[in-house]
Scaffold this motif. Structure first.
Motif, PDB file in Angstrom:
ATOM      1  N   ASN A 203       0.914  -1.225   0.054  1.00  0.00           N
ATOM      2  CA  ASN A 203       0.131  -0.173  -0.046  1.00  0.00           C
ATOM      3  C   ASN A 203       0.798   1.403   0.162  1.00  0.00           C
ATOM      4  N   HIS A 225      -4.506   5.976   6.648  1.00  0.00           N
ATOM      5  CA  HIS A 225      -4.996   5.549   5.311  1.00  0.00           C
ATOM      6  C   HIS A 225      -4.508   4.137   5.054  1.00  0.00           C
ATOM      7  N   ARG A 228      -5.768   1.154   7.201  1.00  0.00           N
ATOM      8  CA  ARG A 228      -7.093   1.069   6.740  1.00  0.00           C
ATOM      9  C   ARG A 228      -7.029   0.194   5.689  1.00  0.00           C
ATOM     10  N   ASN A 229      -6.589   0.373   4.734  1.00  0.00           N
ATOM     11  CA  ASN A 229      -6.556  -0.346   3.358  1.00  0.00           C
ATOM     12  C   ASN A 229      -5.718  -1.676   3.541  1.00  0.00           C
ATOM     13  N   GLN A 232      -7.769  -4.639   5.579  1.00  0.00           N
ATOM     14  CA  GLN A 232      -8.665  -5.373   4.948  1.00  0.00           C
ATOM     15  C   GLN A 232      -8.542  -6.730   4.586  1.00  0.00           C
ATOM     16  N   ASN A 303     -14.735  -2.822   2.496  1.00  0.00           N
ATOM     17  CA  ASN A 303     -14.217  -2.537   1.208  1.00  0.00           C
ATOM     18  C   ASN A 303     -15.559  -1.827   0.171  1.00  0.00           C
TER      19      ASN A 303
ATOM     20  N   ASP B 101      -7.467   7.497  -1.856  1.00  0.00           N
ATOM     21  CA  ASP B 101      -7.483   6.236  -0.916  1.00  0.00           C
ATOM     22  C   ASP B 101      -8.677   5.512  -1.464  1.00  0.00           C
ATOM     23  N   SER B 103     -10.516   3.171  -0.053  1.00  0.00           N
ATOM     24  CA  SER B 103     -11.783   3.152   0.811  1.00  0.00           C
ATOM     25  C   SER B 103     -12.145   4.268   1.438  1.00  0.00           C
TER      26      SER B 103
END
Lengths: 310, 274
Positions: A203, A225, A228-229, A232, A303, B101, B103
């Motif tokens: 990421n 950020h 958070r990604n 998932q 998502n 981003d 999401s």
């Protein structure tokens, strides 16, 4: 979203039925006669054919296979898994408390695994290639590859025997949790933190991170950020970790004499206590399916791309 | 006209294998003008621009001087450099679809950026963004802000980035191949917005592209790069009419050859001329 959850839950019903059938059929295939097991456990010296036939009738073994299966499924739905062959007590009265004890151990372990994995994963991703990253990965590789019974024995020897700080076994106070949780955490966190680390790294190289930096956002916000990604991927893995740990505490529970599912299942297998084994397999299967569904639902909630596909 | 940005003896190299990416380049951008950097992929265009923002990846090092309004960016701490990014040096990326981003809704990035630089409240940000987005021909700005990147098109996201730049009012705007990932129609619309941006704000710009047609349209000066070195620079007119370096001539002729091929395919219709 609501209809998706309903659909997923409905879909799991046939799955549970198939698993229950397979479990029942496999136990049925076992060459051992349940009636013999029961009579042996009662300590009857002379087992006559007449006695065997009587016991079979009492257990309902004289009925056809399918009838027995259906009876079992119907009573399972009422949480009645039959009586133990050995103790004669209802299976649920033995399985229920053991299940709760294992769930406690699993939840505490999962919590510590998640915390440790995220902390180590983020730290290693930030310092990728530096000595912090390399040493954490090296040590974790070493610890993860140690068998858990060996690690457990080492910890007991050092903390319980040598330093006399923690109990060697049983489930008396919060102190009893420390060693088993440590053993489980060490075996799993070493795997899971790698998943977080690699998700964070991939990421970090995304364009959205570059653009966020180019817009002058502070690193703290950018990290949120990225995390958070990255989570998932990790969340579905963590959700599946709960049933996996639940099913694999056998070794740890036996070493630390934890009165949980692992200890009970090993005892039942050794004494051929079929109703308990059947119920154990069924409960674990339901837990697996449940967490699989929950992890899918959480993923969809996190998502937005998946949410649109509903 | 004064120079808003001066780059002197910029050297960029990869510290992991000591490979030099850009050996020594010097150029400047005049106040209010647009400098185009052209060259094949891998010629060091993007790396040069990221070096101006001091945003190259960890292993990539740089030396030399980068003067923005006379202030040497190379001497700034990361903290002070961060304050310049966005507000004074704004960047527009190639692929709008990947610049936000995935999401979060697009508005989250806009709010975070504007809050960081101006400390505005939510309503003020929305009002300002709405105006800017309408000026780049985005319909329903509020709806766009509440959508996730994958629900929008590349062209729309590109224009959202331009709209953010309009609100930020940077001294210099760096656009890294902003039209490469778009289809021809969206390309045209985005270029239109860049031209208007220049007219309206007199914003200085560095425009990276390998599309010479677009460069001819938008740039005042052109810098031709090959394997990390600047092989030629001059006004757009001079470069297009009297290219000095063989590589520039090669670039122009391949563009010409492509146009002719295109014309042949289209049956002689003069569509590819720009």
């Amino acid at each position: 979203m609501g209809s998706y959850i309903t659909k997923r839950l409905l879909l799991s019903i046939p799955l549970v039925l198939i698993i229950s059938f397979v479990t029942f059929a496999f136990i049925h295939l076992s060459p051992l006669d349940p009636a013999e097991v029961v009579l042996h456990s009662q300590g009857i010296p002379q087992i006559t054919d007449e006695l065997l036939a009587q016991t079979r009738a009492k257990l309902g073994m004289d009925q056809p296979f399918l009838t027995r299966y259906l009876n079992w499924v119907v009573s399972c739905l009422q949480l009645d898994f039959g009586d133990s062959y050995i103790t004669g007590k209802p299976v649920w009265s033995m399985l229920g408390p053991a299940f709760l004890h294992t769930v406690k151990l699993t939840l505490v372990s999962t919590f510590s695994i998640v915390l440790l994995s995220i902390a180590l994963g983020v730290a290693c991703a930030w310092k990728a290639g530096k000595w912090v990253d390399k040493s954490v990965r090296g040590v974790s590789f070493f610890l993860t590859s140690m068998p858990s019974y060996w690690l457990a024995a080492l910890l007991i020897w050092y903390f319980s025997v040598k330093l006399d700080l923690l109990p060697t076994s049983g489930m008396e106070s919060y102190k009893s949790y420390i060693l088993p949780v440590a053993v489980i955490t060490i075996s799993y966190a070493g795997i899971y933190f790698r998943i977080i680390r690699s998700a964070m790294l991939s990421n970090m190289n995304e364009d959205y991170v570059l653009y966020a930096r180019a817009c002058g956002l502070p690193e703290k916000k950018i990290t949120i950020h990225i995390l958070r990604n990255s989570l998932q991927v990790a969340i579905s893995v963590f959700c599946m970790a709960i049933p996996i740990i639940l099913g694999s505490t056998v070794v740890v529970e036996n070493i630390f004499a934890w009165p949980g599912l692992g200890t009970l299942s090993v005892k039942s297998i050794l004494s051929r206590d079929f109703p308990i084994i059947q119920a154990y397999v069924l409960v674990l299967a339901v837990v697996f399916i449940l967490f699989n569904t929950v992890s899918d639902i959480i993923n969809v909630a996190l998502n937005p791309k998946l949410r649109d596909g509903l | 006209m004064t120079n808003i940005l001066e780059v002197k003896n910029l050297k960029i190299w990869d510290s992991r294998n000591d490979r030099v990416i850009v050996p020594n380049s010097s150029f400047y951008v005049k106040q209010g003008s647009c400098l185009a950097i052209v060259g094949e992929s891998g010629s060091g265009k993007s790396v040069t621009c990221k070096a101006i923002m001091k945003l190259n990846k960890a292993g990539i090092r740089q030396s030399g001087d980068i003067l923005l309004r006379g202030e040497n960016l190379m001497e700034l701490s990361e903290q002070r450099m961060r304050k310049k990014r966005g507000k004074q040096l704004c960047m527009i990326l190639q692929n709008g679809m990947r610049a936000f981003d995935p999401s979060c809704v697009v508005g989250v990035h806009l709010k975070e950026t504007l809050m960081e630089h101006f400390g505005w409240g939510r309503d003020e940000i929305i009002a300002k963004m709405k105006n800017a987005m309408e000026s780049v021909m985005l319909k329903d700005p509020i709806e766009v802000m509440n959508k996730y990147p994958h629900q929008l098109s590349g062209g729309t996201l590109q224009r959202v980035m331009i709209a953010l730049a309009i609100v930020l009012e940077p001294d210099i705007l760096i656009a890294d191949e902003p039209t490469t990932a778009l289809d021809t129609l969206s390309q045209f619309e985005v270029i239109e917005q860049f031209l208007q941006l220049r007219e309206r704000m007199g914003c200085s710009m560095i425009f990276i592209s390998h599309d010479l047609g677009i460069v001819k349209l938008i740039a005042d000066e052109v810098l031709v790069m090959k394997e990390g070195e600047i092989v030629e620079n001059g006004t757009t007119q001079a470069i297009f009419s009297e290219p000095q370096h063989t590589y520039t001539r090669y670039l122009l002729s391949s563009k010409l050859a492509m146009n002719q091929h295109f014309k042949r395919v289209m049956g002689g219709v003069n569509v590819a001329e720009r």
